[in-house]
Design a protein around this motif. Structure first.
Motif, PDB file in Angstrom:
ATOM      1  N   ASN A  77      24.976 -75.935   0.476  1.00 29.16           N
ATOM      2  CA  ASN A  77      24.614 -74.631  -0.080  1.00 29.16           C
ATOM      3  C   ASN A  77      25.852 -73.765  -0.326  1.00 29.16           C
ATOM      4  OD1 ASN A  77      22.220 -73.523  -1.049  1.00 29.16           O
ATOM      5  ND2 ASN A  77      22.013 -72.149   0.703  1.00 29.16           N
ATOM      6  N   ILE A  78      26.918 -74.380  -0.836  1.00 29.27           N
ATOM      7  CA  ILE A  78      28.191 -73.699  -1.068  1.00 29.27           C
ATOM      8  C   ILE A  78      28.682 -73.986  -2.483  1.00 29.27           C
ATOM      9  CG2 ILE A  78      30.616 -73.492  -0.387  1.00 29.27           C
ATOM     10  CD1 ILE A  78      29.829 -74.242   2.423  1.00 29.27           C
ATOM     11  N   VAL A  79      29.216 -72.962  -3.115  1.00 29.05           N
ATOM     12  CA  VAL A  79      29.911 -73.119  -4.394  1.00 29.05           C
ATOM     13  C   VAL A  79      31.389 -72.835  -4.158  1.00 29.05           C
ATOM     14  CG1 VAL A  79      30.214 -72.192  -6.715  1.00 29.05           C
ATOM     15  CG2 VAL A  79      27.914 -72.537  -5.795  1.00 29.05           C
ATOM     16  N   TYR A  80      32.229 -73.688  -4.726  1.00 27.29           N
ATOM     17  CA  TYR A  80      33.672 -73.544  -4.565  1.00 27.29           C
ATOM     18  C   TYR A  80      34.309 -73.131  -5.882  1.00 27.29           C
ATOM     19  CZ  TYR A  80      32.707 -76.362  -0.419  1.00 27.29           C
ATOM     20  OH  TYR A  80      32.215 -76.838   0.756  1.00 27.29           O
ATOM     21  N   LEU A  81      35.374 -72.374  -5.764  1.00 22.11           N
ATOM     22  CA  LEU A  81      36.204 -72.069  -6.931  1.00 22.11           C
ATOM     23  C   LEU A  81      37.633 -72.423  -6.568  1.00 22.11           C
ATOM     24  CD1 LEU A  81      36.176 -70.844  -9.804  1.00 22.11           C
ATOM     25  CD2 LEU A  81      36.901 -68.683  -8.758  1.00 22.11           C
ATOM     26  N   GLN A  82      38.121 -73.477  -7.215  1.00 21.01           N
ATOM     27  CA  GLN A  82      39.489 -73.926  -6.994  1.00 21.01           C
ATOM     28  C   GLN A  82      40.405 -73.192  -7.961  1.00 21.01           C
ATOM     29  OE1 GLN A  82      40.815 -76.140  -4.706  1.00 21.01           O
ATOM     30  NE2 GLN A  82      42.828 -75.573  -5.539  1.00 21.01           N
ATOM     31  N   LEU A  83      41.405 -72.504  -7.429  1.00 23.27           N
ATOM     32  CA  LEU A  83      42.339 -71.727  -8.242  1.00 23.27           C
ATOM     33  C   LEU A  83      43.702 -72.410  -8.199  1.00 23.27           C
ATOM     34  CD1 LEU A  83      40.074 -69.743  -7.174  1.00 23.27           C
ATOM     35  CD2 LEU A  83      41.769 -67.941  -7.320  1.00 23.27           C
ATOM     36  N   ASN A  84      44.185 -72.848  -9.345  1.00 20.33           N
ATOM     37  CA  ASN A  84      45.486 -73.499  -9.443  1.00 20.33           C
ATOM     38  C   ASN A  84      46.397 -72.741 -10.398  1.00 20.33           C
ATOM     39  OD1 ASN A  84      44.653 -75.647  -7.749  1.00 20.33           O
ATOM     40  ND2 ASN A  84      43.806 -76.763  -9.503  1.00 20.33           N
ATOM     41  N   SER A  85      47.676 -73.010 -10.275  1.00 19.07           N
ATOM     42  CA  SER A  85      48.689 -72.413 -11.168  1.00 19.07           C
ATOM     43  C   SER A  85      48.521 -70.898 -11.241  1.00 19.07           C
ATOM     44  CB  SER A  85      48.586 -73.031 -12.568  1.00 19.07           C
ATOM     45  OG  SER A  85      48.742 -74.431 -12.517  1.00 19.07           O
ATOM     46  N   LEU A  86      48.439 -70.300 -10.101  1.00 19.94           N
ATOM     47  CA  LEU A  86      48.153 -68.868 -10.040  1.00 19.94           C
ATOM     48  C   LEU A  86      49.319 -68.036 -10.553  1.00 19.94           C
ATOM     49  CD1 LEU A  86      46.263 -68.878  -6.652  1.00 19.94           C
ATOM     50  CD2 LEU A  86      45.337 -68.083  -8.834  1.00 19.94           C
ATOM     51  N   THR A  87      48.976 -66.933 -11.193  1.00 20.11           N
ATOM     52  CA  THR A  87      49.953 -65.975 -11.701  1.00 20.11           C
ATOM     53  C   THR A  87      49.613 -64.596 -11.138  1.00 20.11           C
ATOM     54  OG1 THR A  87      48.747 -65.234 -13.647  1.00 20.11           O
ATOM     55  CG2 THR A  87      49.966 -67.312 -13.849  1.00 20.11           C
ATOM     56  N   PRO A  88      50.537 -63.644 -11.222  1.00 22.01           N
ATOM     57  CA  PRO A  88      50.226 -62.292 -10.735  1.00 22.01           C
ATOM     58  C   PRO A  88      49.004 -61.683 -11.419  1.00 22.01           C
ATOM     59  CG  PRO A  88      52.575 -62.553 -10.995  1.00 22.01           C
ATOM     60  CD  PRO A  88      51.954 -63.791 -11.562  1.00 22.01           C
ATOM     61  N   GLU A  89      48.722 -62.118 -12.651  1.00 25.88           N
ATOM     62  CA  GLU A  89      47.556 -61.601 -13.374  1.00 25.88           C
ATOM     63  C   GLU A  89      46.235 -62.073 -12.760  1.00 25.88           C
ATOM     64  OE1 GLU A  89      50.968 -60.771 -15.275  1.00 25.88           O
ATOM     65  OE2 GLU A  89      50.325 -62.851 -14.947  1.00 25.88           O
ATOM     66  N   ASP A  90      46.285 -63.033 -11.870  1.00 26.15           N
ATOM     67  CA  ASP A  90      45.085 -63.496 -11.174  1.00 26.15           C
ATOM     68  C   ASP A  90      44.780 -62.664  -9.934  1.00 26.15           C
ATOM     69  OD1 ASP A  90      46.215 -66.788 -11.950  1.00 26.15           O
ATOM     70  OD2 ASP A  90      44.554 -65.729 -12.919  1.00 26.15           O
ATOM     71  N   THR A  91      45.664 -61.741  -9.595  1.00 21.54           N
ATOM     72  CA  THR A  91      45.417 -60.870  -8.453  1.00 21.54           C
ATOM     73  C   THR A  91      44.176 -60.029  -8.699  1.00 21.54           C
ATOM     74  OG1 THR A  91      47.748 -60.757  -7.821  1.00 21.54           O
ATOM     75  CG2 THR A  91      46.333 -58.934  -7.124  1.00 21.54           C
ATOM     76  N   ALA A  92      43.221 -60.129  -7.767  1.00 26.04           N
ATOM     77  CA  ALA A  92      41.941 -59.452  -7.959  1.00 26.04           C
ATOM     78  C   ALA A  92      41.063 -59.658  -6.724  1.00 26.04           C
ATOM     79  CB  ALA A  92      41.216 -59.990  -9.183  1.00 26.04           C
ATOM     80  N   ILE A  93      40.001 -58.888  -6.679  1.00 31.88           N
ATOM     81  CA  ILE A  93      38.925 -59.188  -5.739  1.00 31.88           C
ATOM     82  C   ILE A  93      37.961 -60.120  -6.468  1.00 31.88           C
ATOM     83  CG2 ILE A  93      37.041 -58.284  -4.349  1.00 31.88           C
ATOM     84  CD1 ILE A  93      38.561 -55.637  -4.216  1.00 31.88           C
ATOM     85  N   TYR A  94      37.670 -61.235  -5.853  1.00 34.92           N
ATOM     86  CA  TYR A  94      36.802 -62.241  -6.455  1.00 34.92           C
ATOM     87  C   TYR A  94      35.410 -62.161  -5.821  1.00 34.92           C
ATOM     88  CZ  TYR A  94      40.690 -64.374  -8.894  1.00 34.92           C
ATOM     89  OH  TYR A  94      41.752 -64.607  -9.752  1.00 34.92           O
ATOM     90  N   TYR A  95      34.409 -62.121  -6.679  1.00 35.46           N
ATOM     91  CA  TYR A  95      33.017 -62.007  -6.249  1.00 35.46           C
ATOM     92  C   TYR A  95      32.214 -63.208  -6.726  1.00 35.46           C
ATOM     93  CZ  TYR A  95      34.168 -57.010  -5.752  1.00 35.46           C
ATOM     94  OH  TYR A  95      34.737 -55.807  -5.405  1.00 35.46           O
ATOM     95  N   CYS A  96      31.325 -63.688  -5.876  1.00 39.70           N
ATOM     96  CA  CYS A  96      30.344 -64.649  -6.351  1.00 39.70           C
ATOM     97  C   CYS A  96      29.005 -63.937  -6.508  1.00 39.70           C
ATOM     98  CB  CYS A  96      30.222 -65.856  -5.421  1.00 39.70           C
ATOM     99  SG  CYS A  96      29.711 -65.513  -3.729  1.00 39.70           S
ATOM    100  N   ALA A  97      28.183 -64.469  -7.392  1.00 40.40           N
ATOM    101  CA  ALA A  97      26.918 -63.814  -7.705  1.00 40.40           C
ATOM    102  C   ALA A  97      25.876 -64.856  -8.093  1.00 40.40           C
ATOM    103  CB  ALA A  97      27.116 -62.819  -8.842  1.00 40.40           C
ATOM    104  N   LEU A  98      24.633 -64.485  -7.920  1.00 39.45           N
ATOM    105  CA  LEU A  98      23.512 -65.397  -8.159  1.00 39.45           C
ATOM    106  C   LEU A  98      22.585 -64.830  -9.229  1.00 39.45           C
ATOM    107  CD1 LEU A  98      21.506 -67.274  -5.452  1.00 39.45           C
ATOM    108  CD2 LEU A  98      20.281 -65.942  -7.161  1.00 39.45           C
ATOM    109  N   ASP A  99      22.232 -65.686 -10.166  1.00 37.11           N
ATOM    110  CA  ASP A  99      21.339 -65.318 -11.267  1.00 37.11           C
ATOM    111  C   ASP A  99      20.023 -66.060 -11.069  1.00 37.11           C
ATOM    112  OD1 ASP A  99      21.531 -65.813 -14.898  1.00 37.11           O
ATOM    113  OD2 ASP A  99      19.975 -64.948 -13.637  1.00 37.11           O
ATOM    114  N   ARG A 100      18.984 -65.336 -10.764  1.00 34.51           N
ATOM    115  CA  ARG A 100      17.687 -65.962 -10.482  1.00 34.51           C
ATOM    116  C   ARG A 100      16.847 -66.192 -11.722  1.00 34.51           C
ATOM    117  NH1 ARG A 100      13.840 -63.548  -6.166  1.00 34.51           N
ATOM    118  NH2 ARG A 100      14.129 -61.674  -7.409  1.00 34.51           N
ATOM    119  N   HIS A 101      17.107 -65.444 -12.791  1.00 38.76           N
ATOM    120  CA  HIS A 101      16.124 -65.375 -13.868  1.00 38.76           C
ATOM    121  C   HIS A 101      16.502 -66.083 -15.167  1.00 38.76           C
ATOM    122  CE1 HIS A 101      13.819 -62.655 -11.427  1.00 38.76           C
ATOM    123  NE2 HIS A 101      14.870 -61.880 -11.270  1.00 38.76           N
TER     124      HIS A 101
END
Length: 125
Positions: A77-101
């Motif tokens: 029951n887990i979703v992963y997000l693999q982040l590679n080749s990161l740059t300063p422009e990737d700096t952020a708060i990352y949110y996961c969200a669920l779409d039921r409809h």
């Protein structure tokens, strides 16, 4: 429904991180589309990636295509997000969200009913 995002941290340019989004109830990941969004400092929240409920198809934002990978483990029951080749422009708060409809994967925030609390990714040069 509760989503718990984790895995953020501080990395240097070119580094990698793996974010996790754990859902509170069994089968949520299997039954609904799960998306990742991010909000850079001082900017609006933007779409990053989404994985489909049924066939596991994926879609990515243009700025992360080829560098980020979204995957899910239905049994855990887990979703992963693999982040590679990161740059300063990737700096952020990352949110996961669920779409039921939605029948199809959505890149629009309004389609997502439930949101995790966010995890901070900081990329320094």
């Amino acid at each position: 429904v509760q989503l718990q995002a984790s895995g953020g941290g501080s990395v240097q340019v070119g580094g990698s991180l793996t974010l996790s989004c754990a859902a509170s109830a069994p089968t949520l990941i299997r039954n609904y589309h799960i998306g990742w969004f991010r909000q850079p400092p001082g900017k609006d929240r933007e779409f990053v990636a989404v994985i489909a409920r049924s066939d596991g198809n994926t879609r990515y934002g243009d700025s992360v295509k080829g560098r980020f990978t979204i995957q899910k483990d239905n049994a855990k029951n887990i979703v992963y997000l693999q982040l590679n080749s990161l740059t300063p422009e990737d700096t952020a708060i990352y949110y996961c969200a669920l779409d039921r409809h939605s029948a199809r994967m959505q890149i629009y925030q309004g389609a997502y009913e439930y949101w995790g609390q966010g995890t901070l990714v900081t990329v320094s040069s």
